[in-house]
Design an enzyme around this catalytic site. Structure first.
Site, PDB file in Angstrom:
ATOM      1  N   ARG A  35      49.615  17.608 -24.297  1.00  0.00           N
ATOM      2  CA  ARG A  35      51.043  17.866 -24.470  1.00  0.00           C
ATOM      3  C   ARG A  35      51.615  16.299 -25.054  1.00  0.00           C
ATOM      4  O   ARG A  35      51.679  15.444 -24.299  1.00  0.00           O
ATOM      5  CB  ARG A  35      51.937  18.419 -23.631  1.00  0.00           C
ATOM      6  N   HIS A  69      53.776  24.794 -31.121  1.00  0.00           N
ATOM      7  CA  HIS A  69      53.380  25.052 -29.458  1.00  0.00           C
ATOM      8  C   HIS A  69      52.608  26.365 -29.687  1.00  0.00           C
ATOM      9  O   HIS A  69      53.066  27.454 -29.099  1.00  0.00           O
ATOM     10  CB  HIS A  69      54.873  25.397 -28.827  1.00  0.00           C
ATOM     11  N   GLN A  92      52.195  29.002 -26.357  1.00  0.00           N
ATOM     12  CA  GLN A  92      53.285  29.756 -26.365  1.00  0.00           C
ATOM     13  C   GLN A  92      53.392  31.062 -26.967  1.00  0.00           C
ATOM     14  O   GLN A  92      53.870  32.121 -26.443  1.00  0.00           O
ATOM     15  CB  GLN A  92      54.676  28.854 -26.441  1.00  0.00           C
ATOM     16  N   ASP A 130      65.585  29.275 -28.561  1.00  0.00           N
ATOM     17  CA  ASP A 130      64.964  28.456 -27.893  1.00  0.00           C
ATOM     18  C   ASP A 130      66.063  27.334 -27.611  1.00  0.00           C
ATOM     19  O   ASP A 130      67.042  27.186 -28.291  1.00  0.00           O
ATOM     20  CB  ASP A 130      63.855  27.774 -28.429  1.00  0.00           C
ATOM     21  N   CYS A 153      61.007  30.954 -24.648  1.00  0.00           N
ATOM     22  CA  CYS A 153      60.000  30.305 -23.970  1.00  0.00           C
ATOM     23  C   CYS A 153      60.261  29.442 -22.686  1.00  0.00           C
ATOM     24  O   CYS A 153      59.257  29.278 -21.807  1.00  0.00           O
ATOM     25  CB  CYS A 153      59.260  29.336 -25.190  1.00  0.00           C
ATOM     26  N   ARG A 183      51.752  33.097 -20.197  1.00  0.00           N
ATOM     27  CA  ARG A 183      51.185  31.683 -20.475  1.00  0.00           C
ATOM     28  C   ARG A 183      49.867  31.610 -19.719  1.00  0.00           C
ATOM     29  O   ARG A 183      48.722  31.335 -20.282  1.00  0.00           O
ATOM     30  CB  ARG A 183      51.987  30.679 -20.032  1.00  0.00           C
TER      31      ARG A 183
END
Ligand code: CP
Ligand code: NVA
Length: 308
Positions: free
Chosen positions: A107, A134, A137, A225, A266, A294
């Site tokens: 990340r 991402h 996700q 988000d 998310c 996830r």
């Protein structure tokens, strides 16, 4: 070398196979204590490095638990504690790590860092979020949609708010999984044109609608988000909030969607900012199923990358 760098860089049949496997693995361990290994442990003897240059709850813990359930071992590393954060090149770091571990999950901030790691590593690299995308996700999100409502192909997905990294991976998925995608948000926060063009080129119907209520009309899935992502300067916070306030998901907006529409986020969320608590905890919300998935989706991604 099989990396998992982005949804649009992975073949549709491989993405589908991962989701099928994720669902099967989830079903196979239903009711089992989280710390107990799966019956099948394809990662036995494998060491996985999980490197974080940004904070994380879900990505960090779900990867760690997932690797262990499949019999592998993990080391969770923070970029700032490594020489990587103190001037060692990404290329050298990639070469060194490849001598110690079997897979790297990263990340980071700049996408270029991830791509350079993948270029110089001789082990698979997984994108655990960059400023731009991402993908892990959205694999979990597609899995979650389909668990609740069946095939996502042809459905209307509406993204409300900032056209950020998570939105970008949704656009990639629209192309690969064949759903329609409507973005609603202020023009200055539109998703990158490159992502919109690619989704359209892959056959997805992509619309941009500035009016949130019109956008959500007839939606099968409504997604939002945070308004300020980890890579956004805090100095932009007030401006972003002012621009994004009309795109907050509340009960009135959700009522414009189909009666059986789902709501996703998310996480982490800022309740009463991008979405009200009543929506997040309401009947449309599947936010904690997304978080759980996830784990299952990433276990399939790990197996895909390692070929096991
Ligand atoms: N959704 C997500 O990636 O969460 P974390 O930042 O907690 O990993
Ligand atoms: N857009 C958010 C997602 C966090 C999982 C961020 O990048 O901070």
């Amino acid at each position: 070398m099989t990396h998992f760098l982005d949804i649009h860089k992975t073949a549709p049949e491989d993405l589908r196979a991962m989701l099928v496997q994720a669902l099967a693995m989830k079903a196979a361990r239903a009711g089992r204590p989280k710390g107990m290994a799966d019956d099948d442990t394809p990662l036995a003897g494998r060491m996985v490095a999980l490197i974080f240059e940004k904070p994380s709850t879900r990505t960090r813990i779900s990867f760690d638990v997932g690797v262990r359930q499949m019999g592998g071992a993990t080391m969770v590393l923070s970029g700032s504690d490594m020489q990587l954060g103190h001037g060692e090149t990404i290329a050298d770091t990639a070469r060194v790590l490849s001598r110690y571990v079997d897979l790297i999950m990263l990340r980071t901030f700049e996408e270029a860092t991830l791509l350079e790691m993948a270029e110089h590593a001789s082990v698979p690299v997984i994108n655990g979020l960059t400023n731009r995308t991402h993908p892990c996700q959205i694999m979990a999100d597609v899995m979650t949609y389909e668990e609740h409502r069946g095939p996502i192909a042809g459905k209307k997905v509406v993204w409300a708010g900032d056209g950020n990294n998570v939105c970008a991976s949704f656009l990639h998925a629209a192309g690969r999984f064949g759903f329609d995608f409507t973005f609603t948000g202020p023009e200055v926060l539109d998703p990158e044109a490159e992502f919109v063009d690619l989704a359209r080129k892959e056959g997805a119907r992509v619309e941009i609608e500035r009016d949130a209520a019109r956008a959500v009309d007839g939606a099968d899935l409504v997604v939002t988000d945070t308004w300020v992502s980890m890579h956004d300067a805090q100095s932009t916070r007030e401006r972003r909030h002012n621009l994004l306030r009309p795109y907050r998901i509340d009960d009135a907006l959700m009522a414009r969607a189909k009666p059986d529409a789902l709501f996703m986020h998310c996480l982490p969320a800022h309740r009463e900012e991008e979405a009200t608590g009543s929506v997040m905890d309401g009947p449309h919300s599947v936010i904690f199923d997304e978080a759980e998935n996830r784990l299952h989706a990433q276990k399939a991604i790990l197996r895909y990358c390692l070929g096991v």
